[in-house]
Design an enzyme around this catalytic site. Sequence first.
Site, PDB file in Angstrom:
ATOM      1  N   ARG A 173      28.037  22.826 -38.578  1.00 34.60           N
ATOM      2  CA  ARG A 173      29.287  22.625 -37.836  1.00 34.60           C
ATOM      3  C   ARG A 173      30.286  21.788 -38.643  1.00 34.60           C
ATOM      4  NH1 ARG A 173      29.270  22.930 -32.230  1.00 34.60           N
ATOM      5  NH2 ARG A 173      30.521  21.052 -32.066  1.00 34.60           N
ATOM      6  N   ARG A 177      34.156  18.577 -48.010  1.00 36.53           N
ATOM      7  CA  ARG A 177      35.362  18.966 -48.743  1.00 36.53           C
ATOM      8  C   ARG A 177      35.520  18.167 -50.027  1.00 36.53           C
ATOM      9  NH1 ARG A 177      38.255  18.395 -43.638  1.00 36.53           N
ATOM     10  NH2 ARG A 177      38.028  20.334 -42.477  1.00 36.53           N
ATOM     11  N   ARG A 251      19.896  17.145 -24.575  1.00 35.30           N
ATOM     12  CA  ARG A 251      20.301  15.752 -24.673  1.00 35.30           C
ATOM     13  C   ARG A 251      21.467  15.559 -23.724  1.00 35.30           C
ATOM     14  NH1 ARG A 251      17.028  12.096 -26.642  1.00 35.30           N
ATOM     15  NH2 ARG A 251      18.588  10.860 -27.768  1.00 35.30           N
ATOM     16  N   ARG A 281      28.948   6.734 -31.075  1.00 38.36           N
ATOM     17  CA  ARG A 281      30.376   6.676 -31.416  1.00 38.36           C
ATOM     18  C   ARG A 281      31.141   5.924 -30.343  1.00 38.36           C
ATOM     19  NH1 ARG A 281      32.126  13.099 -30.612  1.00 38.36           N
ATOM     20  NH2 ARG A 281      31.184  13.343 -28.573  1.00 38.36           N
ATOM     21  N   GLU A 302      29.455   5.615 -26.661  1.00 38.70           N
ATOM     22  CA  GLU A 302      28.688   6.792 -26.241  1.00 38.70           C
ATOM     23  C   GLU A 302      27.232   6.641 -26.676  1.00 38.70           C
ATOM     24  OE1 GLU A 302      30.511  10.647 -26.833  1.00 38.70           O
ATOM     25  OE2 GLU A 302      28.581  11.512 -27.406  1.00 38.70           O
ATOM     26  N   TYR A 350      24.710  25.980 -28.165  1.00 42.73           N
ATOM     27  CA  TYR A 350      25.631  24.885 -28.495  1.00 42.73           C
ATOM     28  C   TYR A 350      27.003  25.498 -28.779  1.00 42.73           C
ATOM     29  CZ  TYR A 350      26.756  20.457 -31.030  1.00 42.73           C
ATOM     30  OH  TYR A 350      27.279  19.268 -31.470  1.00 42.73           O
ATOM     31  N   ASP A 352      31.304  25.666 -28.357  1.00 43.60           N
ATOM     32  CA  ASP A 352      32.527  24.883 -28.137  1.00 43.60           C
ATOM     33  C   ASP A 352      33.433  25.605 -27.140  1.00 43.60           C
ATOM     34  OD1 ASP A 352      31.672  23.079 -30.039  1.00 43.60           O
ATOM     35  OD2 ASP A 352      32.705  24.105 -31.685  1.00 43.60           O
TER      36      ASP A 352
HETATM   37  N1  UDP Z   1      26.629  14.286 -37.301  1.00 43.04           N
HETATM   38  C1  UDP Z   1      26.151  13.203 -38.021  1.00 43.04           C
HETATM   39  N2  UDP Z   1      27.016  12.203 -38.343  1.00 43.04           N
HETATM   40  C2  UDP Z   1      28.316  12.217 -37.974  1.00 43.04           C
HETATM   41  C3  UDP Z   1      28.793  13.305 -37.231  1.00 43.04           C
HETATM   42  C4  UDP Z   1      27.920  14.315 -36.898  1.00 43.04           C
HETATM   43  O1  UDP Z   1      24.981  13.144 -38.347  1.00 43.04           O
HETATM   44  O2  UDP Z   1      29.041  11.261 -38.294  1.00 43.04           O
HETATM   45  C5  UDP Z   1      25.679  15.376 -36.959  1.00 43.04           C
HETATM   46  C6  UDP Z   1      24.994  15.126 -35.604  1.00 43.04           C
HETATM   47  O3  UDP Z   1      23.674  15.628 -35.682  1.00 43.04           O
HETATM   48  C7  UDP Z   1      25.828  15.960 -34.672  1.00 43.04           C
HETATM   49  C8  UDP Z   1      26.165  17.164 -35.534  1.00 43.04           C
HETATM   50  O4  UDP Z   1      26.355  16.603 -36.841  1.00 43.04           O
HETATM   51  O5  UDP Z   1      25.107  16.327 -33.523  1.00 43.04           O
HETATM   52  C9  UDP Z   1      27.363  17.950 -35.099  1.00 43.04           C
HETATM   53  O6  UDP Z   1      28.477  17.075 -35.009  1.00 43.04           O
HETATM   54  P1  UDP Z   1      29.717  17.393 -34.050  1.00 43.04           P
HETATM   55  O7  UDP Z   1      30.754  16.380 -34.338  1.00 43.04           O
HETATM   56  O8  UDP Z   1      30.066  18.822 -34.190  1.00 43.04           O
HETATM   57  O9  UDP Z   1      29.080  17.106 -32.614  1.00 43.04           O
HETATM   58  P2  UDP Z   1      29.785  17.091 -31.163  1.00 43.04           P
HETATM   59  O10 UDP Z   1      31.237  16.761 -31.335  1.00 43.04           O
HETATM   60  O11 UDP Z   1      29.551  18.467 -30.574  1.00 43.04           O
HETATM   61  O12 UDP Z   1      29.035  16.027 -30.446  1.00 43.04           O
END
Ligand code: UDP
Length: 374
Positions: A173, A177, A251, A281, A302, A350, A352
């Site tokens: 996901r 870059r 989860r 976060r 969170e 999963y 969006d």
């Molecule tokens: N992830 C991580 N570190 C980060 C951001 C994301 O390890 O700083 C991993 C984590 O396993 C997460 C996944 O990447 O579940 C997908 O991130 P995304 O931001 O797409 O999750 P969402 O916004 O759906 O919670």
Amino acid sequence: MKKVLIVGAGFSGAVIANTLANTGNYLIDVVDERNHIGGNCHTERDPLTNVMVHKYGPHIFHTSNEKVWKYINLFGVFKPFINRVKSIYKGQVYSMPINLHTINQFYGKSFGPSEAKRWIESQGDSTINDPKTFEEQAKKFVGEKLYKAFFYGYTKKQWGTEPQNLPASILKRLPVRFNYDDNYYNDTYQGIPKDGYTAIIQKMLDHPNVKISLGYRFLGEKEDVGEYHHVFYTGPIDAYFSFRYGRLGYRTVYFKEYRADGDYQGNAVINFADEEIPYTRVHEHKHFTPWENHSETIYFEEYSKETESSDIPYYPKRLEIDMNILKLYESEVTNLNKVTFLGRLATYRYLDMHHIIEEALDSAEKFLELDSHK
Ligand code: UDP
């Protein structure tokens, strides 16, 4: 007119309701067990700060699908918004997703794009050819050090398991870059609705042929749906069958809410990569609407945990054990000819918001095509 029941007033249910209602041929009942529409996209202004709060966590709309973007814009004004996430690791603030700034800061370098690419390739584990797990994907594409810093701890907190147990698709996901683009998403279109998501969904449901019943707990296969020509079900697939084959793993997240004067963290989303920090976060919602002015602020830590029976399921875990249970439920679904399962919970994927809308539009179109021959 044919009667249709839609279970769930999130995006899936609302798109189906809107598309079917517009034909003028259906009378639609939408039921939801919560006391609001919008599902997990629900937004509401905080009465104390007047900030628009994403009640179930941050939702940033992004898509590269022009049809979906045009469609969603029929129901409200989207203001441009680019999600620029930061990640704190061992007391330092980095840019997320991993980009040239992150790489240079982390390694104390000033690489250009091709040097950085070569460097990261040299860090990656070249013995992994076809990464299947989250950990293999990370080790192959960013190397052990960046993996351990930015993904290992966060992912363990988020998913409650070692990243080697999770599929590579979760990490896919996120982009990596080799330039200074710090946009969290790669999509062509991105924005936040000026009046929140609930107003968008309200407008989708706003039709004389659509009746909404909130606080209505649908009983799945035990519900008498005899009066309906068709049912669209967007709740959890295991709940529909009264958990006959067991519960699918999800989860869930919960939030600790704080208010303050001024600006708390200067950004909408900051991730906390260290395993020792218990939350994943912090989101400060007034930064999702930079066009508004607020002297006070509301923000949330969170936390992630296993979903228990009274919790709202968020993230399908899709471990092997879950996928085996899912197959049993899916084989039951094929025997039901007047129920369509769609959305994140009913298909246990999963997805969006933009995926949900795209699939619901397709599903409604297919249904109308088939139904026109009945
Ligand atoms: N992830 C991580 N570190 C980060 C951001 C994301 O390890 O700083 C991993 C984590 O396993 C997460 C996944 O990447 O579940 C997908 O991130 P995304 O931001 O797409 O999750 P969402 O916004 O759906 O919670």
